[in-house]
Design an enzyme around this catalytic site. Sequence first.
Site, mmCIF file in Angstrom:
data_model
loop_
_atom_site.group_PDB
_atom_site.id
_atom_site.type_symbol
_atom_site.label_atom_id
_atom_site.label_comp_id
_atom_site.label_asym_id
_atom_site.label_seq_id
_atom_site.Cartn_x
_atom_site.Cartn_y
_atom_site.Cartn_z
ATOM 1 N N MET A 30 18.327 -15.284 -3.623
ATOM 2 C CA MET A 30 17.263 -14.962 -2.664
ATOM 3 C C MET A 30 17.798 -15.193 -1.243
ATOM 4 O O MET A 30 17.024 -15.376 -0.301
ATOM 5 C CB MET A 30 16.020 -15.810 -2.946
ATOM 6 N N GLY A 31 19.125 -15.189 -1.113
ATOM 7 C CA GLY A 31 19.731 -15.342 0.205
ATOM 8 C C GLY A 31 19.741 -16.775 0.683
ATOM 9 O O GLY A 31 19.593 -17.708 -0.100
ATOM 10 N N LEU A 33 22.389 -18.236 1.693
ATOM 11 C CA LEU A 33 23.482 -18.647 0.804
ATOM 12 C C LEU A 33 24.057 -19.996 1.210
ATOM 13 O O LEU A 33 24.220 -20.296 2.391
ATOM 14 C CB LEU A 33 24.578 -17.579 0.817
ATOM 15 N N GLU A 35 26.686 -23.549 -0.491
ATOM 16 C CA GLU A 35 27.900 -23.813 -1.284
ATOM 17 C C GLU A 35 27.701 -23.544 -2.778
ATOM 18 O O GLU A 35 28.637 -23.198 -3.487
ATOM 19 C CB GLU A 35 28.372 -25.265 -1.079
ATOM 20 N N HIS A 37 25.854 -21.134 -4.144
ATOM 21 C CA HIS A 37 26.046 -19.687 -4.329
ATOM 22 C C HIS A 37 27.531 -19.325 -4.188
ATOM 23 O O HIS A 37 28.039 -18.471 -4.913
ATOM 24 C CB HIS A 37 25.278 -18.897 -3.257
ATOM 25 N N GLN A 148 23.404 -24.749 -12.355
ATOM 26 C CA GLN A 148 22.696 -25.664 -13.257
ATOM 27 C C GLN A 148 21.448 -26.300 -12.648
ATOM 28 O O GLN A 148 20.551 -26.743 -13.352
ATOM 29 C CB GLN A 148 23.645 -26.774 -13.734
ATOM 30 N N ASP A 150 18.879 -25.066 -11.444
ATOM 31 C CA ASP A 150 17.648 -24.419 -11.935
ATOM 32 C C ASP A 150 17.666 -24.413 -13.458
ATOM 33 O O ASP A 150 17.724 -23.351 -14.088
ATOM 34 C CB ASP A 150 17.563 -22.995 -11.389
ATOM 35 N N GLN A 153 14.970 -22.345 -15.336
ATOM 36 C CA GLN A 153 15.159 -20.914 -15.073
ATOM 37 C C GLN A 153 16.326 -20.364 -15.910
ATOM 38 O O GLN A 153 16.265 -19.250 -16.435
ATOM 39 C CB GLN A 153 15.423 -20.703 -13.581
ATOM 40 N N ARG A 187 16.300 -24.410 0.190
ATOM 41 C CA ARG A 187 15.136 -25.104 0.744
ATOM 42 C C ARG A 187 15.511 -26.364 1.532
ATOM 43 O O ARG A 187 14.679 -26.881 2.276
ATOM 44 C CB ARG A 187 14.177 -25.501 -0.379
#
Length: 280
Positions: A30-31, A33, A35, A37, A148, A150, A153, A187
């Site tokens: 979801m952008g 970005l 480390e 990602h 990991q 999430d 998910q 976040r």
Amino acid sequence: MEVIKKLNEMQTRVSSIKERKETIGFVPTMGALHEGHISLMHNARDENDKLIVSIFVNPTQFDNGDDFKSYPRQLDKDIEIAESINVDIVFVPYAEELFKEGFCTYVLQTKLTEPLCGKFRPGHFKGVTTIMTKLFNIIKPDRAYLGQKDYQQNIVIKRLVRDLNMMIDIKVLPTVRDKDGLACSSRNRHLNPQERSNALCIYNSLLKAKSMYSSSIKDANKIIEEMTSIIKSEEYTRIDYVSIVNPNTLEDVSCINGKAVATVAVRVGDTRLIDNIILE
Ligand code: PAF
């Protein structure tokens, strides 16, 4: 590197990659970005002919309109980061194209989406399973890369792929942490310095779980009690859940026999953070 926004352009590019029998590695994001990602992108870069990264703040997985509005967005910087990792294509779809007027088809997964975050974010996983099905249909990856952090998910997406017979290998890579242990998350940039420091109790509580488990304490409630008190001892924290669950079914365990996952969701100020550690 190409930045593709239009759906039909993306689908045409995927068709030509497939015709050449090249493999596709996919990092859905979801952008904003970070480390975490970046580590997924490096792994995907190494293991595939083509690397596609999607950036889409998916409105259907937010249970709260303010959270969607305030989700961090930094497309230009994200494109620079992707370029520096040699990403082939950044896919930045338009919401109006993905969710055309009259859109009414959702992918609903039961059981695994009900506990933990499912209890606190109604509709969230329906949004995730739906967007992931759409992105998988568009991008047709051989491998998709997730972090990991999430945990739920990942279990949900792995089951989605299994249940709907998608031929995609889901790779889960270790959580990347800042030096002090806070898990990287888009976040985190909502945290003020005070909250950023308070948030360290999350990782500390997980380390406590690990050390209790290592010293042969198998009573999940005892471990949860300690974790809870570490988190509650910090100001500005509000616990959604502190749980120890079966790593496959996500059901609560009372006595840890073999592998389990200690997992937490905590609001620090207005920012909801999640993290987990595997006990084995
Ligand atoms: O983890 C995320 O960033 C999102 O939930 C995902 C997997 C990209 C789906 O929108």
